[in-house]
Design a protein around this motif. Structure first.
Motif, PDB file in Angstrom:
ATOM      1  N   ALA A  93      55.130 -15.015 119.785  1.00 22.26           N
ATOM      2  CA  ALA A  93      55.325 -13.570 119.846  1.00 22.26           C
ATOM      3  C   ALA A  93      54.115 -12.853 119.147  1.00 22.26           C
ATOM      4  CB  ALA A  93      56.293 -12.953 119.849  1.00 22.26           C
ATOM      5  N   ARG A  94      53.080 -11.952 119.680  1.00 24.38           N
ATOM      6  CA  ARG A  94      52.287 -11.293 118.772  1.00 24.38           C
ATOM      7  C   ARG A  94      52.454  -9.875 119.189  1.00 24.38           C
ATOM      8  NH1 ARG A  94      45.889 -12.859 118.505  1.00 24.38           N
ATOM      9  NH2 ARG A  94      46.283 -12.925 115.994  1.00 24.38           N
ATOM     10  N   HIS A  95      52.687  -9.157 118.076  1.00 23.88           N
ATOM     11  CA  HIS A  95      52.674  -7.415 118.248  1.00 23.88           C
ATOM     12  C   HIS A  95      51.670  -6.792 117.188  1.00 23.88           C
ATOM     13  CE1 HIS A  95      55.876  -8.157 120.989  1.00 23.88           C
ATOM     14  NE2 HIS A  95      56.457  -8.827 120.051  1.00 23.88           N
ATOM     15  N   TYR A  96      51.031  -5.655 117.491  1.00 25.52           N
ATOM     16  CA  TYR A  96      50.359  -4.938 116.829  1.00 25.52           C
ATOM     17  C   TYR A  96      51.350  -3.615 116.367  1.00 25.52           C
ATOM     18  CZ  TYR A  96      46.430  -7.866 117.487  1.00 25.52           C
ATOM     19  OH  TYR A  96      45.595  -8.828 117.512  1.00 25.52           O
ATOM     20  N   ILE A  97      51.704  -3.419 115.182  1.00 22.50           N
ATOM     21  CA  ILE A  97      52.788  -2.273 114.883  1.00 22.50           C
ATOM     22  C   ILE A  97      52.273  -1.279 114.064  1.00 22.50           C
ATOM     23  CG2 ILE A  97      54.987  -1.896 113.742  1.00 22.50           C
ATOM     24  CD1 ILE A  97      55.679  -4.947 114.234  1.00 22.50           C
ATOM     25  N   ALA A  98      52.352  -0.090 114.524  1.00 19.97           N
ATOM     26  CA  ALA A  98      51.819   1.095 113.861  1.00 19.97           C
ATOM     27  C   ALA A  98      53.074   1.552 112.709  1.00 19.97           C
ATOM     28  CB  ALA A  98      51.913   2.429 114.894  1.00 19.97           C
ATOM     29  N   VAL A  99      52.467   1.640 111.525  1.00 21.71           N
ATOM     30  CA  VAL A  99      53.388   1.622 110.475  1.00 21.71           C
ATOM     31  C   VAL A  99      53.092   3.015 109.434  1.00 21.71           C
ATOM     32  CG1 VAL A  99      54.560   0.766 108.341  1.00 21.71           C
ATOM     33  CG2 VAL A  99      53.592  -0.725 110.370  1.00 21.71           C
ATOM     34  N   GLU A 100      54.023   3.887 109.258  1.00 22.37           N
ATOM     35  CA  GLU A 100      54.000   4.996 108.326  1.00 22.37           C
ATOM     36  C   GLU A 100      54.487   4.553 107.071  1.00 22.37           C
ATOM     37  OE1 GLU A 100      56.242   9.070 108.345  1.00 22.37           O
ATOM     38  OE2 GLU A 100      55.240   8.878 110.302  1.00 22.37           O
ATOM     39  N   ASN A 101      53.736   5.023 106.093  1.00 17.53           N
ATOM     40  CA  ASN A 101      53.598   4.911 104.492  1.00 17.53           C
ATOM     41  C   ASN A 101      53.598   3.268 104.313  1.00 17.53           C
ATOM     42  OD1 ASN A 101      54.425   7.417 103.531  1.00 17.53           O
ATOM     43  ND2 ASN A 101      56.577   7.239 104.605  1.00 17.53           N
ATOM     44  N   SER A 102      52.694   2.578 105.145  1.00 15.87           N
ATOM     45  CA  SER A 102      52.346   1.310 104.950  1.00 15.87           C
ATOM     46  C   SER A 102      52.064   0.627 103.323  1.00 15.87           C
ATOM     47  CB  SER A 102      51.002   1.010 105.858  1.00 15.87           C
ATOM     48  OG  SER A 102      49.944   1.548 105.264  1.00 15.87           O
ATOM     49  N   GLY A 103      52.845  -0.273 103.405  1.00 19.68           N
ATOM     50  CA  GLY A 103      52.665  -1.236 102.152  1.00 19.68           C
ATOM     51  C   GLY A 103      53.634  -0.334 100.944  1.00 19.68           C
ATOM     52  N   MET A 104      54.263   0.611 101.301  1.00 19.94           N
ATOM     53  CA  MET A 104      55.057   1.268 100.246  1.00 19.94           C
ATOM     54  C   MET A 104      56.680   1.193 100.650  1.00 19.94           C
ATOM     55  SD  MET A 104      53.023   4.890 100.220  1.00 19.94           S
ATOM     56  CE  MET A 104      51.136   4.878 100.278  1.00 19.94           C
ATOM     57  N   VAL A 105      57.314   1.502  99.396  1.00 15.73           N
ATOM     58  CA  VAL A 105      58.645   1.639  99.590  1.00 15.73           C
ATOM     59  C   VAL A 105      58.941   2.594 100.913  1.00 15.73           C
ATOM     60  CG1 VAL A 105      60.753   2.325  98.645  1.00 15.73           C
ATOM     61  CG2 VAL A 105      59.381   0.884  97.372  1.00 15.73           C
ATOM     62  N   GLY A 106      59.657   2.494 101.633  1.00 12.71           N
ATOM     63  CA  GLY A 106      60.072   3.281 102.663  1.00 12.71           C
ATOM     64  C   GLY A 106      59.103   3.168 103.884  1.00 12.71           C
ATOM     65  N   GLU A 107      58.426   2.147 103.947  1.00  9.45           N
ATOM     66  CA  GLU A 107      57.556   1.712 104.895  1.00  9.45           C
ATOM     67  C   GLU A 107      58.367   2.001 106.316  1.00  9.45           C
ATOM     68  OE1 GLU A 107      54.464  -1.506 104.892  1.00  9.45           O
ATOM     69  OE2 GLU A 107      56.151  -2.444 106.230  1.00  9.45           O
ATOM     70  N   GLN A 108      57.865   2.346 107.373  1.00  4.93           N
ATOM     71  CA  GLN A 108      58.635   2.402 108.527  1.00  4.93           C
ATOM     72  C   GLN A 108      57.893   2.286 109.929  1.00  4.93           C
ATOM     73  OE1 GLN A 108      60.904   6.350 109.001  1.00  4.93           O
ATOM     74  NE2 GLN A 108      60.754   6.478 110.965  1.00  4.93           N
ATOM     75  N   ASP A 109      58.080   1.440 110.624  1.00  4.50           N
ATOM     76  CA  ASP A 109      57.614   1.175 112.132  1.00  4.50           C
ATOM     77  C   ASP A 109      57.645   2.612 113.018  1.00  4.50           C
ATOM     78  OD1 ASP A 109      57.481  -1.517 111.019  1.00  4.50           O
ATOM     79  OD2 ASP A 109      58.649  -2.388 112.363  1.00  4.50           O
ATOM     80  N   VAL A 110      56.546   2.770 113.534  1.00  7.09           N
ATOM     81  CA  VAL A 110      56.633   3.991 114.286  1.00  7.09           C
ATOM     82  C   VAL A 110      56.156   3.466 116.108  1.00  7.09           C
ATOM     83  CG1 VAL A 110      56.482   5.589 112.576  1.00  7.09           C
ATOM     84  CG2 VAL A 110      54.315   4.724 113.747  1.00  7.09           C
ATOM     85  N   GLY A 111      55.791   2.501 116.046  1.00  3.46           N
ATOM     86  CA  GLY A 111      55.301   1.932 117.343  1.00  3.46           C
ATOM     87  C   GLY A 111      54.962   0.516 117.591  1.00  3.46           C
ATOM     88  N   LYS A 112      55.234  -0.205 118.701  1.00  2.00           N
ATOM     89  CA  LYS A 112      54.707  -1.543 118.767  1.00  2.00           C
ATOM     90  C   LYS A 112      53.758  -1.681 120.113  1.00  2.00           C
ATOM     91  CE  LYS A 112      57.944  -4.749 117.934  1.00  2.00           C
ATOM     92  NZ  LYS A 112      58.933  -5.681 118.078  1.00  2.00           N
ATOM     93  N   PHE A 113      52.756  -2.415 119.906  1.00  3.73           N
ATOM     94  CA  PHE A 113      51.714  -2.203 120.837  1.00  3.73           C
ATOM     95  C   PHE A 113      51.139  -3.589 121.208  1.00  3.73           C
ATOM     96  CE2 PHE A 113      51.870   1.458 118.518  1.00  3.73           C
ATOM     97  CZ  PHE A 113      51.968   2.503 119.669  1.00  3.73           C
ATOM     98  N   GLY A 114      50.595  -4.004 122.175  1.00  8.77           N
ATOM     99  CA  GLY A 114      50.027  -5.145 122.646  1.00  8.77           C
ATOM    100  C   GLY A 114      48.610  -5.635 122.128  1.00  8.77           C
ATOM    101  N   THR A 115      47.805  -4.404 121.758  1.00 11.43           N
ATOM    102  CA  THR A 115      46.525  -4.744 121.124  1.00 11.43           C
ATOM    103  C   THR A 115      46.421  -3.682 120.033  1.00 11.43           C
ATOM    104  OG1 THR A 115      45.547  -2.836 122.679  1.00 11.43           O
ATOM    105  CG2 THR A 115      45.598  -4.804 123.519  1.00 11.43           C
ATOM    106  N   TYR A 116      45.319  -4.290 119.170  1.00 10.67           N
ATOM    107  CA  TYR A 116      45.091  -3.494 117.982  1.00 10.67           C
ATOM    108  C   TYR A 116      44.568  -2.076 118.380  1.00 10.67           C
ATOM    109  CZ  TYR A 116      42.588  -2.635 113.536  1.00 10.67           C
ATOM    110  OH  TYR A 116      42.136  -2.045 112.238  1.00 10.67           O
ATOM    111  N   GLY A 117      43.885  -2.038 119.314  1.00 13.19           N
ATOM    112  CA  GLY A 117      43.077  -0.671 119.560  1.00 13.19           C
ATOM    113  C   GLY A 117      43.904   0.129 120.156  1.00 13.19           C
ATOM    114  N   ALA A 118      45.011  -0.169 121.104  1.00 17.31           N
ATOM    115  CA  ALA A 118      46.119   0.543 121.644  1.00 17.31           C
ATOM    116  C   ALA A 118      46.952   1.139 120.075  1.00 17.31           C
ATOM    117  CB  ALA A 118      47.154  -0.128 122.430  1.00 17.31           C
TER     118      ALA A 118
END
Length: 65
Positions: free
Chosen positions: A2-27
């Protein structure tokens, strides 16, 4: 494998949160550009939400994509 590209808010920080999962990096980046203003994406702005895209493959994540 399984491979997913995930949009993340506050990336790499305490409180990081996934906001969406996509099939491609571009999406995933297209979502970030649509959902977040330029100010919210600007790392020098005090209003930055630090959105980024990570790759998740078989439960392991990386931002080095």
């Amino acid at each position: 494998m399984a491979r997913h590209y995930i949009a993340v808010e506050n990336s790499g920080m305490v409180g990081e949160q996934d906001v969406g999962k996509f099939g491609t990096y571009g999406a995933a980046w297209a979502y970030i550009e649509k959902a977040y203003t330029e100010t919210e994406r600007d790392h020098t702005s005090p209003k930055c939400l630090f959105p980024d895209v990570c790759l998740e493959e078989d439960g392991m994540r990386t931002y080095d994509i």
